[in-house]
Motif scaffolding. Structure first.
Motif, PDB file in Angstrom:
ATOM      1  N   THR A  67       4.121   7.696  -6.499  1.00 28.40           N
ATOM      2  CA  THR A  67       3.681   8.947  -6.587  1.00 28.40           C
ATOM      3  C   THR A  67       4.257   9.518  -5.355  1.00 28.40           C
ATOM      4  O   THR A  67       4.390   8.819  -4.124  1.00 28.40           O
ATOM      5  CB  THR A  67       1.805   8.836  -6.317  1.00 28.40           C
ATOM      6  OG1 THR A  67       1.480   8.066  -5.175  1.00 28.40           O
ATOM      7  CG2 THR A  67       1.301   8.790  -7.489  1.00 28.40           C
ATOM      8  N   ASN A  69       4.163  11.515  -1.775  1.00 29.28           N
ATOM      9  CA  ASN A  69       2.883  12.105  -1.040  1.00 29.28           C
ATOM     10  C   ASN A  69       2.918  13.797  -0.688  1.00 29.28           C
ATOM     11  O   ASN A  69       3.636  14.216  -1.233  1.00 29.28           O
ATOM     12  CB  ASN A  69       2.884  11.127   0.223  1.00 29.28           C
ATOM     13  CG  ASN A  69       4.090  11.675   1.098  1.00 29.28           C
ATOM     14  OD1 ASN A  69       4.689  12.331   0.735  1.00 29.28           O
ATOM     15  ND2 ASN A  69       4.337  11.056   2.346  1.00 29.28           N
ATOM     16  N   GLY A  70       1.754  14.062  -0.181  1.00 27.84           N
ATOM     17  CA  GLY A  70       1.575  15.374  -0.047  1.00 27.84           C
ATOM     18  C   GLY A  70       2.669  16.292   0.530  1.00 27.84           C
ATOM     19  O   GLY A  70       2.836  17.493   0.109  1.00 27.84           O
ATOM     20  N   ASP A  71       3.155  15.643   1.729  1.00 30.98           N
ATOM     21  CA  ASP A  71       4.317  16.628   2.277  1.00 30.98           C
ATOM     22  C   ASP A  71       5.584  15.979   2.011  1.00 30.98           C
ATOM     23  O   ASP A  71       6.421  16.745   2.550  1.00 30.98           O
ATOM     24  CB  ASP A  71       4.239  16.432   3.751  1.00 30.98           C
ATOM     25  CG  ASP A  71       4.303  14.755   4.241  1.00 30.98           C
ATOM     26  OD1 ASP A  71       4.749  14.029   3.097  1.00 30.98           O
ATOM     27  OD2 ASP A  71       4.305  14.423   5.275  1.00 30.98           O
ATOM     28  N   CYS A  72       5.671  15.346   0.774  1.00 30.94           N
ATOM     29  CA  CYS A  72       7.115  15.189  -0.012  1.00 30.94           C
ATOM     30  C   CYS A  72       8.204  14.343   1.144  1.00 30.94           C
ATOM     31  O   CYS A  72       9.333  14.595   0.834  1.00 30.94           O
ATOM     32  CB  CYS A  72       7.674  16.699  -0.516  1.00 30.94           C
ATOM     33  SG  CYS A  72       6.932  17.456  -1.747  1.00 30.94           S
ATOM     34  N   THR A  73       7.529  13.738   1.835  1.00 31.45           N
ATOM     35  CA  THR A  73       8.263  12.785   2.524  1.00 31.45           C
ATOM     36  C   THR A  73       8.609  11.513   2.244  1.00 31.45           C
ATOM     37  O   THR A  73       9.723  10.904   2.551  1.00 31.45           O
ATOM     38  CB  THR A  73       7.670  12.857   3.917  1.00 31.45           C
ATOM     39  OG1 THR A  73       6.539  12.212   4.105  1.00 31.45           O
ATOM     40  CG2 THR A  73       7.653  13.993   4.801  1.00 31.45           C
ATOM     41  N   THR A  74       7.896  11.100   1.542  1.00 34.02           N
ATOM     42  CA  THR A  74       7.875   9.518   0.755  1.00 34.02           C
ATOM     43  C   THR A  74       7.201   9.628  -0.695  1.00 34.02           C
ATOM     44  O   THR A  74       6.567  10.366  -0.913  1.00 34.02           O
ATOM     45  CB  THR A  74       7.165   8.527   1.614  1.00 34.02           C
ATOM     46  OG1 THR A  74       5.800   9.018   1.582  1.00 34.02           O
ATOM     47  CG2 THR A  74       7.757   8.543   2.965  1.00 34.02           C
ATOM     48  N   ASP A  76       5.486   6.564  -2.573  1.00 37.86           N
ATOM     49  CA  ASP A  76       4.593   5.657  -2.459  1.00 37.86           C
ATOM     50  C   ASP A  76       4.568   4.639  -3.954  1.00 37.86           C
ATOM     51  O   ASP A  76       4.236   5.296  -4.935  1.00 37.86           O
ATOM     52  CB  ASP A  76       3.145   5.871  -2.107  1.00 37.86           C
ATOM     53  CG  ASP A  76       3.488   6.257  -0.823  1.00 37.86           C
ATOM     54  OD1 ASP A  76       4.058   5.728   0.059  1.00 37.86           O
ATOM     55  OD2 ASP A  76       2.402   7.270  -0.540  1.00 37.86           O
ATOM     56  N   SER A 130       3.432  -3.179  -2.923  1.00 36.65           N
ATOM     57  CA  SER A 130       3.627  -1.928  -2.461  1.00 36.65           C
ATOM     58  C   SER A 130       5.278  -1.794  -2.092  1.00 36.65           C
ATOM     59  O   SER A 130       5.886  -2.774  -1.655  1.00 36.65           O
ATOM     60  CB  SER A 130       2.924  -1.509  -1.359  1.00 36.65           C
ATOM     61  OG  SER A 130       2.970  -2.250  -0.169  1.00 36.65           O
ATOM     62  N   THR A 132       8.113   1.647  -0.505  1.00 37.60           N
ATOM     63  CA  THR A 132       8.314   2.857  -0.143  1.00 37.60           C
ATOM     64  C   THR A 132       9.486   3.579  -0.244  1.00 37.60           C
ATOM     65  O   THR A 132      10.591   2.399  -0.122  1.00 37.60           O
ATOM     66  CB  THR A 132       7.537   3.283   1.072  1.00 37.60           C
ATOM     67  OG1 THR A 132       8.377   2.307   2.092  1.00 37.60           O
ATOM     68  CG2 THR A 132       6.094   2.999   1.299  1.00 37.60           C
ATOM     69  N   ASN A 134      11.651   6.847   1.512  1.00 37.42           N
ATOM     70  CA  ASN A 134      11.687   7.974   2.056  1.00 37.42           C
ATOM     71  C   ASN A 134      12.657   9.023   1.327  1.00 37.42           C
ATOM     72  O   ASN A 134      13.708   8.489   1.004  1.00 37.42           O
ATOM     73  CB  ASN A 134      11.981   7.716   3.525  1.00 37.42           C
ATOM     74  CG  ASN A 134      11.104   7.067   4.320  1.00 37.42           C
ATOM     75  OD1 ASN A 134       9.898   6.898   4.308  1.00 37.42           O
ATOM     76  ND2 ASN A 134      11.361   6.125   5.190  1.00 37.42           N
ATOM     77  N   CYS A 185       8.770  19.569  -4.928  1.00 38.17           N
ATOM     78  CA  CYS A 185       9.262  19.738  -3.477  1.00 38.17           C
ATOM     79  C   CYS A 185      10.234  20.325  -3.261  1.00 38.17           C
ATOM     80  O   CYS A 185      10.761  20.380  -2.072  1.00 38.17           O
ATOM     81  CB  CYS A 185       9.255  18.129  -3.267  1.00 38.17           C
ATOM     82  SG  CYS A 185       7.853  16.998  -3.365  1.00 38.17           S
TER      83      CYS A 185
END
Length: 205
Positions: A67, A69-74, A76, A130, A132, A134, A185
């Protein structure tokens, strides 16, 4: 003369019995020794088979979902690794990478699934890992983004006996990359690109 003949026959008969007994004892002893030797050989043969690489059939199955994240930086990611070995092999995860994207970072410490907390992927266990990724402004200029993790496991106590699987997006028995829609994004990416340009309009790098 008759008496001597009888005594000679008796002596011959006694020596014949002794010889037969000796030969029978020797034969039995030889047979027992051969039998022990064969049993030992079978045991060695079985031991060789039991410790041979051929009896280890390690296998894993991997699924990865993600998914943004909300600010489109990463992005997850959640990765599920299932031990599907056929001979009850216990495994250790030695590597988890995306061969086409070194920026994907996977944490090999399980979030859940290690039921006895021994750090070993036991037979039948499914671990949740998990990861990530970026996202750069250039990444955000795309409509979709994809990753696919390759996980390598080694049989516990058997260095070099490994198994590898590529992740699938939703099924354990397939190997399709995980593709995410990040088109929402794009506006953020465009803004970031403008913000990172210098006064001459050049992007860094």
């Amino acid at each position: 003369m008759k008496t001597r003949h009888v005594k000679s026959n008796q002596r011959f008969h006694i020596w014949s019995i002794v010889l037969i007994f000796a030969l029978t004892s020797f034969s039995l002893a030889l047979r027992g020794h051969t039998s022990k030797g064969n049993n030992k050989e079978i045991a060695i043969s079985n031991n060789t088979v039991e410790t041979g690489v051929g009896l280890y059939v390690p296998s894993i199955a991997v699924v990865m979902s993600g998914t943004v994240n909300g600010d489109c930086t990463t992005i997850d990611y959640t990765i599920f690794v299932r031990n599907t070995s056929t001979n009850s092999e216990s495994l250790t995860i030695t590597e988890a990478i995306d061969t086409n994207d070194a920026a994907l970072i996977v944490n090999l410490t399980p979030v859940s699934g290690d039921s006895n907390t021994n750090g070993i992927l036991d037979p039948g266990e499914s671990w949740e890992l998990s990861a990530t990724r970026n996202l750069s402004p250039d990444d955000l200029g795309q409509d979709t983004f994809q990753n696919q993790v390759r996980i390598t496991c080694e049989v516990v106590g058997q260095p070099g006996v490994t198994t590898i699987d590529l992740s699938d997006d939703n099924l354990f028995n397939e190997d399709d990359p995980t593709i995410l829609d990040i088109s929402s994004c794009r506006n953020i990416g465009a803004v970031l690109l403008v913000e990172t340009k210098d006064f001459l309009g050049n992007s860094p790098g």
